[in-house]
Design a protein around this motif. Sequence first.
Motif, PDB file in Angstrom:
ATOM      1  N   PHE A 154       0.845  -1.208   0.000  1.00 54.99           N
ATOM      2  CA  PHE A 154       0.000   0.000   0.000  1.00 54.99           C
ATOM      3  C   PHE A 154       0.877   1.253   0.000  1.00 54.99           C
ATOM      4  CE2 PHE A 154      -4.576  -1.009   1.242  1.00 54.99           C
ATOM      5  CZ  PHE A 154      -4.527  -2.257   0.667  1.00 54.99           C
ATOM      6  N   LEU A 155       1.928   1.188   0.818  1.00 53.63           N
ATOM      7  CA  LEU A 155       2.855   2.324   0.940  1.00 53.63           C
ATOM      8  C   LEU A 155       3.570   2.562  -0.383  1.00 53.63           C
ATOM      9  CD1 LEU A 155       3.806   4.186   3.237  1.00 53.63           C
ATOM     10  CD2 LEU A 155       5.731   2.646   3.575  1.00 53.63           C
ATOM     11  N   LEU A 156       4.012   1.441  -1.009  1.00 52.70           N
ATOM     12  CA  LEU A 156       4.762   1.523  -2.266  1.00 52.70           C
ATOM     13  C   LEU A 156       3.950   2.244  -3.326  1.00 52.70           C
ATOM     14  CD1 LEU A 156       7.418   0.288  -3.681  1.00 52.70           C
ATOM     15  CD2 LEU A 156       5.850  -1.340  -4.671  1.00 52.70           C
ATOM     16  N   HIS A 157       2.689   1.861  -3.467  1.00 50.98           N
ATOM     17  CA  HIS A 157       1.936   2.484  -4.535  1.00 50.98           C
ATOM     18  C   HIS A 157       1.205   3.742  -4.089  1.00 50.98           C
ATOM     19  CE1 HIS A 157       1.128   2.419  -8.670  1.00 50.98           C
ATOM     20  NE2 HIS A 157      -0.098   2.800  -8.440  1.00 50.98           N
ATOM     21  N   GLY A 158       0.838   3.774  -2.821  1.00 46.29           N
ATOM     22  CA  GLY A 158       0.235   5.007  -2.298  1.00 46.29           C
ATOM     23  C   GLY A 158       1.205   6.159  -2.477  1.00 46.29           C
ATOM     24  N   TYR A 159       2.495   5.863  -2.347  1.00 47.45           N
ATOM     25  CA  TYR A 159       3.526   6.884  -2.518  1.00 47.45           C
ATOM     26  C   TYR A 159       3.492   7.458  -3.923  1.00 47.45           C
ATOM     27  CZ  TYR A 159       7.828   8.223  -4.641  1.00 47.45           C
ATOM     28  OH  TYR A 159       8.727   8.853  -5.443  1.00 47.45           O
ATOM     29  N   VAL A 160       3.334   6.565  -4.932  1.00 50.20           N
ATOM     30  CA  VAL A 160       3.336   7.022  -6.322  1.00 50.20           C
ATOM     31  C   VAL A 160       2.190   8.008  -6.535  1.00 50.20           C
ATOM     32  CG1 VAL A 160       3.259   6.309  -8.733  1.00 50.20           C
ATOM     33  CG2 VAL A 160       4.363   4.848  -7.074  1.00 50.20           C
ATOM     34  N   GLY A 161       1.029   7.700  -5.958  1.00 55.05           N
ATOM     35  CA  GLY A 161      -0.095   8.629  -6.037  1.00 55.05           C
ATOM     36  C   GLY A 161       0.211   9.910  -5.293  1.00 55.05           C
ATOM     37  N   PHE A 162       0.909   9.763  -4.167  1.00 56.14           N
ATOM     38  CA  PHE A 162       1.279  10.924  -3.332  1.00 56.14           C
ATOM     39  C   PHE A 162       2.141  11.901  -4.128  1.00 56.14           C
ATOM     40  CE2 PHE A 162       4.356  12.944  -0.520  1.00 56.14           C
ATOM     41  CZ  PHE A 162       3.530  13.546   0.410  1.00 56.14           C
ATOM     42  N   ILE A 163       3.094  11.360  -4.902  1.00 59.42           N
ATOM     43  CA  ILE A 163       4.010  12.185  -5.699  1.00 59.42           C
ATOM     44  C   ILE A 163       3.214  13.116  -6.621  1.00 59.42           C
ATOM     45  CG2 ILE A 163       5.484  11.960  -7.776  1.00 59.42           C
ATOM     46  CD1 ILE A 163       7.206  11.735  -5.472  1.00 59.42           C
ATOM     47  N   PHE A 164       2.155  12.575  -7.228  1.00 66.34           N
ATOM     48  CA  PHE A 164       1.335  13.406  -8.114  1.00 66.34           C
ATOM     49  C   PHE A 164       0.357  14.257  -7.301  1.00 66.34           C
ATOM     50  CE2 PHE A 164       2.708  10.023 -10.950  1.00 66.34           C
ATOM     51  CZ  PHE A 164       3.100  10.746 -12.050  1.00 66.34           C
ATOM     52  N   GLY A 165      -0.288  13.625  -6.327  1.00 62.77           N
ATOM     53  CA  GLY A 165      -1.302  14.317  -5.538  1.00 62.77           C
ATOM     54  C   GLY A 165      -0.769  15.512  -4.775  1.00 62.77           C
ATOM     55  N   SER A 166       0.546  15.529  -4.506  1.00 59.03           N
ATOM     56  CA  SER A 166       1.108  16.608  -3.691  1.00 59.03           C
ATOM     57  C   SER A 166       1.634  17.771  -4.535  1.00 59.03           C
ATOM     58  CB  SER A 166       2.224  16.064  -2.801  1.00 59.03           C
ATOM     59  OG  SER A 166       3.220  15.468  -3.604  1.00 59.03           O
ATOM     60  N   VAL A 167       1.506  17.675  -5.870  1.00 60.38           N
ATOM     61  CA  VAL A 167       1.929  18.807  -6.703  1.00 60.38           C
ATOM     62  C   VAL A 167       0.807  19.844  -6.687  1.00 60.38           C
ATOM     63  CG1 VAL A 167       2.695  19.527  -9.011  1.00 60.38           C
ATOM     64  CG2 VAL A 167       3.297  17.273  -8.161  1.00 60.38           C
ATOM     65  N   LYS A 168       0.898  20.753  -5.734  1.00 58.21           N
ATOM     66  CA  LYS A 168      -0.245  21.648  -5.494  1.00 58.21           C
ATOM     67  C   LYS A 168      -0.459  22.642  -6.629  1.00 58.21           C
ATOM     68  CE  LYS A 168       2.614  24.199  -2.270  1.00 58.21           C
ATOM     69  NZ  LYS A 168       2.881  24.338  -0.870  1.00 58.21           N
ATOM     70  N   ALA A 169       0.578  22.857  -7.469  1.00 51.79           N
ATOM     71  CA  ALA A 169       0.427  23.820  -8.564  1.00 51.79           C
ATOM     72  C   ALA A 169      -0.375  23.231  -9.721  1.00 51.79           C
ATOM     73  CB  ALA A 169       1.795  24.257  -9.073  1.00 51.79           C
ATOM     74  N   ASN A 170      -0.594  21.924  -9.694  1.00 52.48           N
ATOM     75  CA  ASN A 170      -1.271  21.298 -10.826  1.00 52.48           C
ATOM     76  C   ASN A 170      -2.650  20.774 -10.414  1.00 52.48           C
ATOM     77  OD1 ASN A 170      -2.146  19.529 -12.890  1.00 52.48           O
ATOM     78  ND2 ASN A 170      -0.030  19.237 -13.554  1.00 52.48           N
ATOM     79  N   PRO A 171      -3.715  21.455 -10.823  1.00 49.69           N
ATOM     80  CA  PRO A 171      -5.052  21.054 -10.352  1.00 49.69           C
ATOM     81  C   PRO A 171      -5.504  19.692 -10.885  1.00 49.69           C
ATOM     82  CG  PRO A 171      -5.205  22.785 -12.006  1.00 49.69           C
ATOM     83  CD  PRO A 171      -3.749  22.634 -11.685  1.00 49.69           C
TER      84      PRO A 171
END
Lengths: 154, 389
Positions: free
Chosen positions: B171-188
């Motif tokens: 879960f951590l391994l792939h949740g992280y990949v989503g996190f990388i994108f989800g945390s780019v606050k400049a990109n809606p």
Amino acid sequence: MVVRRLFRDSAHLVRPALVLVACMALFLVVRSAIIPKAFGQYGHYRPGALDLVRQHPIAFAGQDTCVMCHDDQATVRAAGKHAHVACEACHGPLAQHADDPAAHVPKLPDVADLCRRCHEKDAAKPRNFPQVATAEHSSGMACNTCHQPHNPHL
Amino acid sequence: MIPGVDGFMYPNEVELQWSVLIVLYPYITGLVAGAFILASLERVFNVAAVRPTYRLALLTALAFLLVAPLPLQLHLGHPERSLEMYLTPHTSSAMAMFGFVYLWYLTVVLLLEIWLEYRTEIVGLAQSTRGLKRWIYRALTLGSYDVSPAARRMDEKVGYAVTVIGVPSAFLLHGYVGFIFGSVKANPWWSTPLMPVVFLFSAMVSGIAAVMVLYVVCMKLRKTAIDMRCLDTIARYLFYTFVIDFTLEMLDLIHRTYESDESFRSLDFMVHTRLLFSHVILQIFLGTLVPLFLLAANQLWRYTEGTRKAMYMTAGALTLVGIFAMRWNVVIGGQLFSKSFLGYTSYKMQLASREGLVAAVLLMILPFVIFFVLVKLLPPWQGGKAHEA
């Protein structure tokens, strides 16, 4: 008795643990050998990198150096809207010219290309910033036919 | 006018920085996480029916995990620099922390679980084979030849514990990949806390579909009968996970539509124009609704074995295409619109360059080559009896 049996039955599990520990130890040894000793002294970087940067040849002479010889142009510029645009922003890096003006004579910039870098009309620029659609505005004429670049009044 | 650009783009938005390789990275990582979750069904959640795919799922996860960082390293251009994140990791860097999650998952979870699972076979092969193979298997025994029932019981217990730890690690391994994108606050297009969860469930969907398709293909190639109870069970779990995944994606869509912030018109226009094929047709219709319908039909009505196999294979293949399209739409879609919301650019994939189509195809073939070698080395077919819970 139970503990002894437990140790006997799980003895083989010690081996992957040992492999893991050995790999980690090897990693730590390699890490300590590779990372420069002073890493992190000023921040999350190698202090030696600063010396490497310092060794790069200096490309820009700097505003003060230009003005020492070209004070006439500096005076004209200081009176206009380009007062805060540094000489080398338009003329390019000229440290070599400053060191030996005779050996390195700079070329004048191509104004047709230079001016529109800042003044081409663009929706992203602030409204009060002077901007024109160059193709329509000058029909191919060089900007300095009408405008004086150092003090760009008409 | 710049070719491929409509409206206004900031200069640094015209050319895409993240190419098809960055599409492959979450796709491959997702397959790893999903395959492992499927393996854990049997081990942790006592779903004995999927036992025939347990080892296959583990080897699939390992084959894809070994390839997972390669797209990133190829994209970097200086692959050797990626080691810096292990040597001098910065705690504020999500990428650096991922390096450790990756290592943890590879060594402590996957390799250990495979070793524990295969120990009896490895010891047997170390004694029965000759030449180079013998040396390989002897090395894999780590010097321990104790496969007594008591030692195997211990393996079972430790293996169970490793899988229990492995589930949150996956879960951590792939949740992280989503996190990388989800945390780019400049990109809606990316910036939503739902992103890690959506990525996680889509990973589970793709991994389960991949193992299901691989299982059927392997059985066909080996001319062995397919365990229909196993296939039906995998398809059922694929359906459950897919329903959750689709619900989450729709929740995200409805939320964006209802919220209608300043980016909505721009994103909506993009989905109806540049992303119409990859998002609406490939991802939502062909890659989600059609497989969901095929899987749901099997929950409602009974079909013959042949029809079920065909339906599952079609659903599985479409799911894999759909999840790839989802990764494409996230990575490429997120770079097609201007942050000024006034223009759009386009992505032209190169052919034979470092980040082109050929490199991407080779990177997608590589896990299957590794999988083939792993299957030859550690045959998953004589799976033995189900694990004791």
